[in-house]
Design an enzyme around this catalytic site. Structure first.
Site, PDB file in Angstrom:
ATOM      1  CD  GLU A 271       7.836  32.200  13.263  1.00  0.00           C
ATOM      2  OE1 GLU A 271       7.528  31.544  12.131  1.00  0.00           O
ATOM      3  OE2 GLU A 271       7.030  32.278  14.233  1.00  0.00           O
TER       4      GLU A 271
ATOM      5  CB  CYS B 121      11.032  33.309   5.953  1.00  0.00           C
ATOM      6  SG  CYS B 121      10.231  34.436   6.862  1.00  0.00           S
TER       7      CYS B 121
HETATM    8  P1  NAD Z   1      22.438  29.885   7.791  1.00  0.00           P
HETATM    9  O1  NAD Z   1      21.773  28.774   7.842  1.00  0.00           O
HETATM   10  O2  NAD Z   1      24.006  29.905   8.114  1.00  0.00           O
HETATM   11  O3  NAD Z   1      22.051  30.985   8.976  1.00  0.00           O
HETATM   12  C1  NAD Z   1      20.697  31.317   9.483  1.00  0.00           C
HETATM   13  C2  NAD Z   1      20.679  32.038  10.591  1.00  0.00           C
HETATM   14  O4  NAD Z   1      20.956  31.246  11.519  1.00  0.00           O
HETATM   15  C3  NAD Z   1      21.707  33.043  10.826  1.00  0.00           C
HETATM   16  O5  NAD Z   1      21.344  34.224  11.486  1.00  0.00           O
HETATM   17  C4  NAD Z   1      22.885  32.688  11.846  1.00  0.00           C
HETATM   18  O6  NAD Z   1      23.443  33.478  12.553  1.00  0.00           O
HETATM   19  C5  NAD Z   1      22.032  31.570  12.486  1.00  0.00           C
HETATM   20  N1  NAD Z   1      22.790  30.515  12.982  1.00  0.00           N
HETATM   21  C6  NAD Z   1      23.477  29.550  12.248  1.00  0.00           C
HETATM   22  N2  NAD Z   1      24.044  28.556  12.911  1.00  0.00           N
HETATM   23  C7  NAD Z   1      23.586  28.881  14.381  1.00  0.00           C
HETATM   24  C8  NAD Z   1      23.687  28.187  15.495  1.00  0.00           C
HETATM   25  N3  NAD Z   1      24.495  27.139  15.510  1.00  0.00           N
HETATM   26  N4  NAD Z   1      23.324  28.694  16.744  1.00  0.00           N
HETATM   27  C9  NAD Z   1      22.419  29.808  16.492  1.00  0.00           C
HETATM   28  N5  NAD Z   1      22.230  30.496  15.286  1.00  0.00           N
HETATM   29  C10 NAD Z   1      22.915  30.012  14.332  1.00  0.00           C
HETATM   30  O7  NAD Z   1      21.862  30.676   6.561  1.00  0.00           O
HETATM   31  P2  NAD Z   1      22.477  32.287   5.770  1.00  0.00           P
HETATM   32  O8  NAD Z   1      23.453  32.054   4.767  1.00  0.00           O
HETATM   33  O9  NAD Z   1      22.949  33.250   6.859  1.00  0.00           O
HETATM   34  O10 NAD Z   1      20.961  32.471   5.475  1.00  0.00           O
HETATM   35  C11 NAD Z   1      20.638  31.606   4.352  1.00  0.00           C
HETATM   36  C12 NAD Z   1      19.354  30.818   5.020  1.00  0.00           C
HETATM   37  O11 NAD Z   1      18.936  31.186   6.038  1.00  0.00           O
HETATM   38  C13 NAD Z   1      18.310  30.972   3.855  1.00  0.00           C
HETATM   39  O12 NAD Z   1      18.241  29.799   2.946  1.00  0.00           O
HETATM   40  C14 NAD Z   1      16.921  30.907   5.080  1.00  0.00           C
HETATM   41  O13 NAD Z   1      16.534  29.483   4.637  1.00  0.00           O
HETATM   42  C15 NAD Z   1      17.640  30.911   6.077  1.00  0.00           C
HETATM   43  N6  NAD Z   1      17.218  32.303   6.657  1.00  0.00           N
HETATM   44  C16 NAD Z   1      15.825  32.387   7.071  1.00  0.00           C
HETATM   45  C17 NAD Z   1      15.366  33.322   7.482  1.00  0.00           C
HETATM   46  C18 NAD Z   1      13.801  33.600   7.883  1.00  0.00           C
HETATM   47  O14 NAD Z   1      13.170  34.499   7.939  1.00  0.00           O
HETATM   48  N7  NAD Z   1      13.131  32.302   8.286  1.00  0.00           N
HETATM   49  C19 NAD Z   1      16.113  34.489   7.758  1.00  0.00           C
HETATM   50  C20 NAD Z   1      17.089  34.590   7.264  1.00  0.00           C
HETATM   51  C21 NAD Z   1      18.057  33.389   6.795  1.00  0.00           C
END
Ligand code: NAD
Length: 478
Positions: free
Chosen positions: A249, A283
């Site tokens: 997702e 999202c």
């Molecule tokens: P991010 O890309 O750093 O992280 C997003 C999520 O992925 C976090 O929960 C993080 O813990 C997890 N993550 C990151 N690297 C990982 C890895 N190597 N293995 C496992 N999990 C990992 O971004 P952020 O600054 O926390 O959030 C901003 C962006 O994340 C937004 O622009 C959005 O696109 C996305 N996001 C999407 C949703 C959703 O509901 N689809 C929710 C939160 C964040």
């Protein structure tokens, strides 16, 4: 509020073996409000060993028993909703009313999947001989590793957890380090409901370290991730190398198509509410408002009026309708998207600035006449930013709606039955909500197409990705 969240391994709450912890802040004040245990490799090894045992126990537990236990956990969550909501608001920032709503809806999700546990039917396939029975049976895929973000600390976990438990899988959850304590309360509800040790694990730490350990591990059979498209693609690639089932997702950039024959009053009211809910960190948040020219000015006026009523403050005050963003870097991101859009010719209809006070606050912001080249029209803002542009023809609206690689949610307002039919056919999105906001219920599909991911986390298909279909054929001898 003092947060001290341990790991949950093999049915016990415990600190990380190496004793490491990560600080947790309140995004409305910037203050450190506690700590979460930081799992290392020894903790993860324990988690996998426990989930292997837990799977053996849980798959042998009948579907009715699984469902009963799940319903007990749902009821505990309902009883505890008020306290859990306060924790969620302190660590995540959302207004209390939205936090309460999340807890109660999560209880409904558990109930719904509990029902699904009892309906994992196989098939009898007509055989070529009257002496043969050909059947398919559904079996749980095995231990699951799930990775979930901070925007809906409980709801993002509960969909994966409920589907896994309903199917008979055990599951290890890598929860969000920013918001660890409210998910721990979800896990506590299952613990207190009597879930056997090992069926459920909860870990926190460095996300990449945990995914690099769990995804390739031979005992883990399915991966489910919610988060950014960038990270989702990395994890999906790793999972494919090890032939693991995946549900992804990912991000979105939802279009809202407002046609001149639609109810623009309802469109403005409903979309302003959804846009700024959870400070836009959703999202499926509506982001690109594509409005037919005859109602362009009227829609902007009504949308800005609705958005202008939003009360931005600390989410723990009952009067607040929008809280802070989760990270300081999210505030920087929105500020830079606004600056870039304005430099390219967009006009500010509302807001546009960070709010100078402790915490990560940004004004509800509406930009109009935004050129498609603006970064905000292409990158997911994930914040309180609405972008409005005009269109003339149906074909133009569809071209803009489908322009990006994302395909998660889309919204439309029209009074024309033919337009409704055409939209269902033409809009490239996993979910399309017309003339109301009707997505994200446990009983309907929740998922995206294109770069927004694969698989669904709601509806009758959601449990399927936690099951395998086995074929058994048997011949009689009489
Ligand atoms: P991010 O890309 O750093 O992280 C997003 C999520 O992925 C976090 O929960 C993080 O813990 C997890 N993550 C990151 N690297 C990982 C890895 N190597 N293995 C496992 N999990 C990992 O971004 P952020 O600054 O926390 O959030 C901003 C962006 O994340 C937004 O622009 C959005 O696109 C996305 N996001 C999407 C949703 C959703 O509901 N689809 C929710 C939160 C964040």
């Amino acid at each position: 509020m003092n947060i001290d969240t341990p790991l949950y391994l093999d049915g016990e709450w415990r600190p990380a073996i190496a004793g490491k912890r990560i600080a947790v802040s309140n995004p409305a004040t910037g203050e450190v409000i506690g700590y979460v245990a930081h799992a290392g490799e020894a903790d993860l090894a324990l988690a996998v060993e426990a989930t292997r045992k837990g799977f053996a126990t849980w798959r042998a537990t009948g579907a009715f028993e699984r469902a009963k236990l799940m319903r007990r956990a749902a009821n505990l969550l309902r009883e505890r909703a008020e306290g859990i909501a306060a924790i969620m608001t302190a660590e995540q920032g959302k207004p209390l009313a939205q936090a309460r709503d999340e807890v109660l809806k999560s209880a409904d999700t558990i109930d719904w999947f509990a029902g699904e546990a009892q309906r994992t039917y196989g098939q009898i396939i007509p055989a070529r001989s009257p002496n043969v029975i050909q059947q398919t049976i559904k079996v749980p895929v095995g231990p699951v590793a799930a990775f979930t973000p901070w925007n809906f600390p409980i709801n993002q976990i509960v969909r994966k957890l409920s589907a896994a438990l309903a199917a008979g899988c055990s599951i290890i959850i890598k929860g969000p380090e920013e918001t660890p304590a409210s998910p721990a309360e979800l896990i506590r509800a299952f613990h207190d409901a009597g879930l056997p040790a090992g069926v459920l694990g909860l870990v926190y730490g460095v996300p990449a370290e945990i995914s690099n350990y769990l995804i390739p591990h031979p005992d883990i059979r399915k991966i489910s991730f919610t988060g950014s498209t960038r990270v989702g693609k990395q994890l999906a690639a790793m999972a494919s190398q090890h032939m693991k089932k995946i549900t992804m997702e990912l991000g979105g950039h939802a279009p809202v198509l407002v046609f001149a024959d639609g109810d623009i009053e309802a469109a403005a009211r409903q979309m302003a509410y959804l846009k700024f809910m959870n400070a836009g960190q959703i999202c499926v948040a509506p982001t690109r408002f594509i409005v037919q020219r005859p109602v362009y000015e009227a829609f902007i006026e009504k949308f800005v009026a609705a958005a202008g009523k939003i009360v931005v403050d600390d989410g723990s005050k009952e009067t607040t309708t929008m809280g802070p963003l989760v990270h300081a870097r999210a505030v920087e991101h929105i500020a830079s998207l606004v600056e870039d859009a304005v430099a390219q010719g967009a006009r500010i209809a509302l807001g546009g600035k960070r709010i100078v006070r402790p915490g990560n606050f940004f004004e509800p912001t509406v930009l109009r006449d935004v050129p498609v080249a603006a970064r905000a029209m292409n990158d997911e803002p994930f914040g309180p930013l609405a972008l409005i542009t005009p269109f003339d023809t149906y074909a133009e609206a569809i071209a803009e709606a489908n322009r990006l690689p994302y395909g998660l949610a889309a919204y439309a307002y029209t009074g024309d039955a033919s337009t409704v039919i055409a939209l269902g056919r033409d809009v490239e999105a996993g979910m399309l909500s017309i003339n109301h906001v009707g997505i994200s219920l446990p009983e309907v599909p929740f998922g995206g197409t294109k770069d927004s991911g694969m698989g669904t986390e709601g509806g009758s298909e959601a449990i399927e990705s936690y099951l395998e279909t086995r074929f058994v054929t048997v011949a009689g001898t009489l």
